[in-house]
Design a protein around this motif. Structure first.
Motif, short mmCIF file in Angstrom:
data_model
loop_
_atom_site.label_atom_id
_atom_site.label_comp_id
_atom_site.label_asym_id
_atom_site.label_seq_id
_atom_site.Cartn_x
_atom_site.Cartn_y
_atom_site.Cartn_z
N ASP A 1 0.93 -1.16 0.09
CA ASP A 1 -0.20 0.05 -0.10
C ASP A 1 0.95 1.33 0.00
O ASP A 1 1.93 1.29 -0.25
N GLY A 2 0.34 2.41 0.19
CA GLY A 2 1.20 3.59 0.15
C GLY A 2 2.17 4.01 1.07
O GLY A 2 3.07 4.45 0.95
N ASN A 3 2.07 3.04 2.42
CA ASN A 3 3.04 3.02 3.45
C ASN A 3 3.96 1.75 3.40
O ASN A 3 4.76 1.48 4.31
N GLN A 4 3.83 1.10 2.15
CA GLN A 4 4.76 0.08 2.10
C GLN A 4 4.43 -1.24 2.81
O GLN A 4 5.30 -1.88 3.15
N ASN A 5 3.45 -1.51 3.40
CA ASN A 5 2.70 -2.49 4.02
C ASN A 5 2.04 -3.46 2.93
O ASN A 5 1.51 -2.89 1.87
N VAL A 6 2.28 -4.60 3.39
CA VAL A 6 1.69 -5.60 2.52
C VAL A 6 0.20 -5.81 2.92
O VAL A 6 -0.14 -6.38 4.08
N VAL A 7 -0.62 -5.69 2.07
CA VAL A 7 -1.95 -5.77 2.15
C VAL A 7 -2.71 -6.55 1.11
O VAL A 7 -2.00 -7.07 0.05
N GLN B 1 -15.54 -4.78 -3.11
CA GLN B 1 -16.63 -3.95 -3.35
C GLN B 1 -16.47 -2.63 -2.51
O GLN B 1 -17.71 -1.96 -2.27
N LYS B 2 -15.28 -2.35 -2.08
CA LYS B 2 -15.21 -0.97 -1.42
C LYS B 2 -13.74 -0.42 -1.82
O LYS B 2 -12.95 -1.27 -2.74
N PRO B 3 -13.76 0.76 -1.60
CA PRO B 3 -12.63 1.34 -2.13
C PRO B 3 -11.07 0.60 -1.39
O PRO B 3 -11.24 0.63 -0.38
N VAL B 4 -10.21 0.57 -2.33
CA VAL B 4 -8.91 -0.17 -1.86
C VAL B 4 -7.88 0.89 -1.81
O VAL B 4 -7.78 1.91 -2.80
N PRO B 5 -6.87 0.80 -1.16
CA PRO B 5 -5.54 1.48 -1.31
C PRO B 5 -4.97 0.94 -2.44
O PRO B 5 -5.01 -0.02 -2.76
N PRO B 6 -3.88 2.05 -3.00
CA PRO B 6 -3.43 3.24 -2.57
C PRO B 6 -4.44 4.28 -3.34
O PRO B 6 -4.41 5.48 -2.71
N LYS B 7 -5.16 4.12 -4.16
CA LYS B 7 -6.06 5.06 -4.65
C LYS B 7 -7.33 5.26 -4.52
O LYS B 7 -8.17 6.05 -4.79
N GLU B 8 -7.90 4.04 -3.40
CA GLU B 8 -9.11 4.18 -2.83
C GLU B 8 -10.15 4.06 -4.04
O GLU B 8 -11.16 4.70 -4.05
N ILE B 9 -9.97 3.18 -4.96
CA ILE B 9 -10.87 2.89 -6.11
C ILE B 9 -11.55 1.62 -5.88
O ILE B 9 -11.02 0.57 -5.43
N ASN B 10 -12.75 1.61 -6.05
CA ASN B 10 -13.64 0.37 -5.94
C ASN B 10 -13.70 -0.37 -7.17
O ASN B 10 -14.10 0.16 -8.13
#
Length: 301
Positions: free
Chosen positions: A56-62, A270-279
């Motif tokens: 993600d944007g913080n370099q965490n594995v998600v 089905q919900k916004p996901v990082p890093p761009k919060e696009i669904n």
């Protein structure tokens, strides 16, 4: 005489303890024994497989795979009685994921690997966690609607994937004269497409949708084409370790059949996901819902 009996008793007791310890170790199997001895579970993950396994944007594995993998990690901690078990994350790609599992660098791969019969000669697989279809990602103005439109065009895909095998075989069988580029990962493949070095990107539909979300203009790209294969994603495990597979499958099966999977699925598809919060707006298919109701580890082909 009492002393001799005591000594004999101590020897017998000691032998029994050692035997029990050896039996317990054998029951754990090689992977859990390795984890138990090292005090570390090493998880292979992907770097750019949105929304399954990525930074993600913080370099965490998600991602979806990572959330399910965490359930397995928790089960391992419980099984070994080690709540503070260290978790080490190692990035893998299509080319090195199997060797790194085989040589013991990682203990489990939680990414987007398709369960195929051909791979069974090298590794084992958990129950299926997702079903995808291989299709194309193209610019909406490209004029490409299906695979037949790729004749004499450049196509990119990920090296070492089932999609690569399919597109190369199609190129020969249908005499399409495509120029096929194979890259190391999803990010590089999409960059090849986005910069115009390829006209289409072939891969699993959900991963193509994920790559699309990384674009500056996601609406410029569409997923199209007749599905060429069904891809059951599963966690990769080392071969010949039924104890570890039983633990992994039991954990995943409980998440799926209890309905807990619904919230995890909705979170990533089905919900916004990082890093761009696009669904993604990627609804669960009837086939996938049926699979979650009755988990299995069947290979694709």
């Amino acid at each position: 005489m009492k002393t001799i009996r005591s000594i004999i008793g101590a020897i017998v007791a000691g032998t029994t303890i050692v035997a029990c310890q050896l039996a317990a170790a054998q029951d754990l199997g090689p992977t859990l024994n390795k984890i138990n001895s090292a005090g570390v579970i090493v998880v292979g993950h992907r770097e750019a497989s949105i929304p399954f396994s990525y930074y993600d944007g913080n370099q965490n594995v998600v991602g979806f795979s990572q959330d399910l993998c965490q359930k397995v990690i928790d089960a391992v901690k419980t099984k070994l009685g080690k709540p503070n078990l260290t978790v080490r994350l190692v990035p893998v790609n299509s080319q090195n994921r199997i060797p790194l599992l085989q040589n013991g660098t990682i203990d489990i791969e939680c990414g987007v690997t398709t369960n195929t019969n051909a791979r069974h000669a090298q590794v084992a697989f958990s129950d299926t966690i997702f079903l995808a279809l291989t299709r194309l990602l193209v610019n909406k103005d490209s004029g490409i609607k299906d695979f037949g439109d790729l004749a004499n065009k450049t196509v990119v895909t990920n090296a070492g994937t089932t999609a690569e095998s399919i597109i190369r075989r199609m190129n020969v069988d249908r005499k399409l004269n495509m120029n096929i580029i194979s890259t190391k990962d999803y990010g590089e493949s999409f960059l090849t497409l986005e910069t115009g070095r390829a006209k289409a990107f072939m891969l699993d539909d959900v991963l193509l949708s994920g790559a699309r979300t990384t674009s500056r203009k996601p609406d410029d790209w569409i997923v199209t084409g007749t599905a060429q294969s069904k891809e059951p994603y599963a966690f990769m495990l080392r071969k010949d370790d039924p104890a570890f597979k039983t633990l992994v499958d039991g954990t995943l099966s409980k998440v799926m059949t209890s309905g807990e999977i619904d919230a995890i699925y909705a979170k990533w598809f089905q919900k916004p996901v990082p890093p761009k919060e696009i669904n993604f707006n990627f609804a669960m298919t009837p086939q996938l819902r049926e699979l979650y109701a009755h988990p299995d580890d069947q290979a694709a082909y």
